[in-house]
Design a protein around this motif. Structure first.
Motif, PDB file in Angstrom:
ATOM      1  N   ASP A 131      45.958  32.693  42.522  1.00  0.00           N
ATOM      2  CA  ASP A 131      45.772  32.618  41.075  1.00  0.00           C
ATOM      3  C   ASP A 131      44.696  33.602  40.603  1.00  0.00           C
ATOM      4  OD1 ASP A 131      47.721  30.704  40.778  1.00  0.00           O
ATOM      5  OD2 ASP A 131      46.326  29.017  40.903  1.00  0.00           O
ATOM      6  N   PHE A 132      43.640  33.741  41.413  1.00  0.00           N
ATOM      7  CA  PHE A 132      42.579  34.703  41.098  1.00  0.00           C
ATOM      8  C   PHE A 132      43.143  36.121  41.132  1.00  0.00           C
ATOM      9  CE2 PHE A 132      39.437  37.746  42.627  1.00  0.00           C
ATOM     10  CZ  PHE A 132      38.432  37.623  41.680  1.00  0.00           C
ATOM     11  N   GLN A 133      43.914  36.428  42.174  1.00  0.00           N
ATOM     12  CA  GLN A 133      44.494  37.762  42.298  1.00  0.00           C
ATOM     13  C   GLN A 133      45.452  38.054  41.141  1.00  0.00           C
ATOM     14  OE1 GLN A 133      43.876  40.271  44.286  1.00  0.00           O
ATOM     15  NE2 GLN A 133      42.376  39.212  45.558  1.00  0.00           N
ATOM     16  N   GLY A 138      47.342  41.003  38.128  1.00  0.00           N
ATOM     17  CA  GLY A 138      48.680  40.777  37.599  1.00  0.00           C
ATOM     18  C   GLY A 138      49.543  40.030  38.601  1.00  0.00           C
ATOM     19  N   GLY A 139      50.637  39.475  38.113  1.00  0.00           N
ATOM     20  CA  GLY A 139      51.491  38.660  38.963  1.00  0.00           C
ATOM     21  C   GLY A 139      52.450  39.471  39.812  1.00  0.00           C
ATOM     22  N   GLU A 143      54.924  45.649  42.345  1.00  0.00           N
ATOM     23  CA  GLU A 143      55.439  46.925  41.850  1.00  0.00           C
ATOM     24  C   GLU A 143      55.334  47.044  40.331  1.00  0.00           C
ATOM     25  OE1 GLU A 143      56.888  44.993  44.043  1.00  0.00           O
ATOM     26  OE2 GLU A 143      56.901  46.224  45.857  1.00  0.00           O
ATOM     27  N   GLN A 144      55.459  45.920  39.638  1.00  0.00           N
ATOM     28  CA  GLN A 144      55.404  45.969  38.175  1.00  0.00           C
ATOM     29  C   GLN A 144      53.998  46.247  37.661  1.00  0.00           C
ATOM     30  OE1 GLN A 144      56.679  42.138  36.757  1.00  0.00           O
ATOM     31  NE2 GLN A 144      54.728  41.138  37.168  1.00  0.00           N
ATOM     32  N   ASN A 145      52.994  46.082  38.531  1.00  0.00           N
ATOM     33  CA  ASN A 145      51.605  46.346  38.150  1.00  0.00           C
ATOM     34  C   ASN A 145      51.101  47.679  38.688  1.00  0.00           C
ATOM     35  OD1 ASN A 145      51.322  43.691  36.959  1.00  0.00           O
ATOM     36  ND2 ASN A 145      51.322  42.918  39.063  1.00  0.00           N
ATOM     37  N   GLY A 159      46.920  42.665  35.073  1.00  0.00           N
ATOM     38  CA  GLY A 159      45.907  41.639  34.849  1.00  0.00           C
ATOM     39  C   GLY A 159      44.676  42.156  34.148  1.00  0.00           C
ATOM     40  N   CYS A 160      43.539  41.559  34.518  1.00  0.00           N
ATOM     41  CA  CYS A 160      42.275  41.928  33.874  1.00  0.00           C
ATOM     42  C   CYS A 160      41.818  43.334  34.258  1.00  0.00           C
ATOM     43  CB  CYS A 160      41.196  40.904  34.236  1.00  0.00           C
ATOM     44  SG  CYS A 160      41.417  39.303  33.410  1.00  0.00           S
TER      45      CYS A 160
END
Length: 293
Positions: A131-133, A138-139, A143-145, A159-160
């Motif tokens: 969850d932190f990662q 990002g989830g 590849e989408q990140n 993500g952040c």
């Protein structure tokens, strides 16, 4: 509310992402040639270009911290702009002054930054939390990140992390150009300089000086290894002797003179990229200053 853990992580593209030198602007497969008319002191200019902007990186760390706080994590990434680049490291040497040697032996030769957290530490356990990662990068799927710079180099920027980069650098491409790619783009020059006979000449002068002391080592790296292995007062004695011989033989100045020859050529090749990166950094620093009030 997620558990709160205060930690640190360097976010510079040069450290957090693998950036291939072959993908950096203007890097040739042929090593940089020595300039016929070197510009004295250009090594310092190259080191400034290779170093991330401190204010922009401080702002990036703060933007990521605020984003992670919204996700329920009290996580503080370390600013990556704290250390300036020393291009002598790229040819196998560290800057060592007599003052530093007297104060802390060979501490300047040791790795800086938080590095990888121990698996059983609070930070290590936090980094193992999916969850932190997800909040930080990002989830799934990863590849989408994965975002790429215009040179084809990629990094995880979901993500952040992505939110912080966008807040300060506007986009991932500019972030990578202003950090890891800028650093990598100058490395071809020190790689060529390492083969220059002037390097060995400087080492030989240092070796001759050391031969008159209780520590007749053949090269600075040998002295560093012996000092770190010995530790304590003996490390201080070796380090001070080493630094004194570097100072008396002009060791660092001679290395910089060699680097100047190759960095004169390289910085001329990078002229337009330097101007673009300076503009990116000015804008990123202004955004960071505005955000942090």
């Amino acid at each position: 509310m997620k558990k709160k853990t205060v930690g640190a992580l360097i976010l510079a593209a040069g450290a957090a992402a693998t950036l291939a030198a072959a993908a950096t602007p203007g890097v040739s497969s042929i090593l940089t040639k020595a300039a016929e008319r070197p510009v004295s002191g250009i090594t310092w200019t190259a080191e400034q270009f290779a170093s991330a902007d401190a204010m922009a990186e401080k702002g990036l760390a703060e933007a990521v911290r605020r984003c992670m706080a919204k996700a329920g994590y009290d996580y503080t990434p370390a600013s990556a702009g704290q250390e300036k680049v020393d291009l002598k490291n790229a040819i196998g040497f560290n800057t060592l002054t007599v003052e530093d040697a007297r104060a802390s032996g060979y501490s300047v030769t040791k790795p800086t930054g938080p590095g990888e957290p121990a698996p059983d530490s609070d930070l290590g356990k936090l980094f193992a939390d999916p969850d932190f990662q997800k909040a930080l990068h990002g989830g799934e799927p990863q590849e989408q990140n994965m975002l790429q710079s215009s040179s084809g180099t990629g990094m995880l920027a979901g993500g952040c992390t992505g939110e912080g980069i966008t807040a300060i650098y506007s986009n991932v491409n500019d972030y990578m150009r202003a950090t890891g790619l800028a650093y990598n783009s100058v490395l071809v020059a020190p790689q060529a300089a390492a083969q220059d006979p002037g390097i060995q000449a400087a080492v030989n002068d240092w070796k001759e000086c050391m031969s008159t002391t209780p520590f007749p080592y053949s090269a600075p790296g040998e002295a560093v290894s012996a000092g770190l292995e010995a530790g304590g007062q003996k490390e201080l004695k070796i380090a001070v002797t080493d630094a004194t011989c570097r100072e008396s033989t002009g060791f660092d100045a001679k290395l910089n003179t060699v680097l100047d020859k190759y960095l004169t050529t390289r910085m001329q090749e990078l002229d337009s990229e330097v101007a673009a990166v300076e503009q990116i950094r000015r804008e990123a620093s202004a955004r960071a200053t505005a955000m942090m009030g």
